[in-house]
Motif scaffolding. Structure first.
Motif, mmCIF file in Angstrom:
data_model
loop_
_atom_site.group_PDB
_atom_site.id
_atom_site.type_symbol
_atom_site.label_atom_id
_atom_site.label_comp_id
_atom_site.label_asym_id
_atom_site.label_seq_id
_atom_site.Cartn_x
_atom_site.Cartn_y
_atom_site.Cartn_z
ATOM 1 N N ASP A 1 44.724 73.128 -76.728
ATOM 2 C CA ASP A 1 45.323 71.883 -76.230
ATOM 3 C C ASP A 1 46.666 71.591 -76.898
ATOM 4 O OD1 ASP A 1 43.618 70.957 -74.212
ATOM 5 O OD2 ASP A 1 42.179 70.180 -75.667
ATOM 6 N N ARG B 1 51.997 67.554 -68.337
ATOM 7 C CA ARG B 1 51.509 68.051 -67.051
ATOM 8 C C ARG B 1 52.340 67.515 -65.885
ATOM 9 N NH1 ARG B 1 45.006 66.861 -67.898
ATOM 10 N NH2 ARG B 1 44.734 68.235 -69.687
ATOM 11 N N ASP C 1 46.366 74.020 -70.340
ATOM 12 C CA ASP C 1 45.547 75.192 -70.667
ATOM 13 C C ASP C 1 44.363 75.217 -69.713
ATOM 14 O OD1 ASP C 1 44.362 72.942 -71.979
ATOM 15 O OD2 ASP C 1 43.218 74.288 -73.265
ATOM 16 N N SER D 1 40.913 75.249 -69.012
ATOM 17 C CA SER D 1 39.601 75.043 -69.613
ATOM 18 C C SER D 1 38.533 74.904 -68.536
ATOM 19 C CB SER D 1 39.621 73.810 -70.513
ATOM 20 O OG SER D 1 40.079 72.682 -69.806
#
Ligand code: MG
Ligand code: MG
Length: 351
Positions: A80, A154, A233, A235
């Motif tokens: 993160d 983001r 990332d 996940s």
């Protein structure tokens, strides 16, 4: 073997402190006081992220050894920090420990976390431990830094930006399926009569699931070079995480299925797996690779970074995410991935 009840909380903290000791000039006060005191530079921003991992929901103790569990708990947090383009600096770890777990197992957990963190010049500076009635609870907080103007959120993707992903996709999800089939690394509870050791290709997939490597170096390069406009990332799965970028940037995206990077290990293990590569790649999750966007005018500079990354699509106008097959046709199917509050408790255990 010493029981935790014999060692006591403070005995355990002392063992953890000794085990976590690492020279770091920025740690003014580390484990053992009321709080850690950390030096901050005025020109840098502090990044902070925290994850809570619960037995039966995030991990299954019959799949993993404690070293790997410690490694992964630390890795997912550094991932993160990497996804912000930051450099990890410090970690805090809290455990809720059921009585059945031994001191040695707890220390193995911290050894695994330390090994992963040491690779990234990061150390555990604090945390807490307490008893738990049933499940093992793990909470990890990671702190990192980045130049305030180089943090990659983001929300910066724009139509026309190219979409990239580091390394390969789907390996961790394939590894999880092998674990569910009873494939076990050496030393991990082989009590099940059906368990078998992995082939070399399968071992690679298990490793990717059990001991993922956060892409810290790649995140920093993208941040320093100002090549990426948005980053996350992976996940919960490529599609799920791409949706976060699209929602927060107010854009859509097209993904080319034929471009999705597949590892040799996954290709080799394919006949043992129940799903096609595309399923693992699009909605598998837990790869902890970086998904990011690069605008056309920075592609040349990006190329000079020589990152292990693959172009998989493009950011578009609108809000929808479309996957195009190798035949040029749209692949139907909606956003899939992991959502804690959208699945039943029974299903969560299968994560
Ligand atoms: Mg997190
Ligand atoms: Mg994340």
């Amino acid at each position: 073997m010493m029981k935790l009840s014999d060692l006591g909380e403070f005995g355990l903290i002392d063992r953890i402190r000794k085990l976590s000791l690492r020279r770091n000039t920025a740690t003014l006060v580390g484990i053992g006081d009321d709080a850690a005191a950390l030096r901050l530079k005025p020109s840098s921003s502090l990044l902070a992220t925290m994850d809570l991992l619960i037995e039966g929901i995030h991990f299954d103790l019959s799949y993993t050894d404690y070293y790997s569990l410690g490694w992964k708990s630390a890795a997912v947090n550094l991932s993160d920090i990497a996804a912000m383009g930051g450099t990890p600096c410090f970690c805090l770890t809290a455990l809720g420990i059921p009585t059945a777990i031994t001191t040695e197992q707890v220390l193995q957990f911290y050894r695994g976390a330390k090994a992963l963190l040491a690779r990234h010049k990061t150390s555990i500076v604090g945390g807490d431990t307490c008893a738990s009635r049933r499940e093992l609870f793990i909470s990890v907080t990671a702190l990192g830094e980045a130049r305030p103007d180089a943090v990659i959120t983001r929300s910066g993707a724009r139509p026309g930006d190219r979409l990239f992903v580091t390394n390969t996709l789907g390996d961790a999800a394939a590894g999880l399926e092998l674990l569910r089939q009873g494939v076990r690394e050496q030393g991990v509870s082989g009590k099940r009569s059906s368990s078998r050791p992995p082939t070399p290709a399968e071992r690679t997939l298990l490793e990717k699931h059990l001991r993922p490597v956060p892409r810290v170096k790649e995140g920093c390069l993208l941040s320093d070079s100002r090549c990426a406009t948005a980053m996350i990332d992976i996940s919960d799965g490529l599609l799920s995480d791409l949706h976060h970028i699209c929602e927060q940037s107010g854009v859509g995206a097209v993904v080319r299925a034929g471009a999705l990077p597949r590892s040799r290990a996954l290709a080799k293990a394919a006949q043992r797996l129940s799903e096609p590569f595309l399923t693992y790649a699009l909605s598998g999750g837990e790869d902890y690779e970086l998904l990011f966007t690069v605008p056309p005018n920075r592609l040349r500079k990006f190329g000079s970074l020589r990152l292990a990354a693959t172009e998989i699509g493009m950011i578009t106008e609108g809000r929808s995410v479309t996957v195009i097959g190798e035949d040029g046709k749209k692949i139907p199917g909606e956003r899939k991935g992991f959502d804690h509050f959208a699945v039943t408790a029974a299903k969560r255990c299968r994560r």
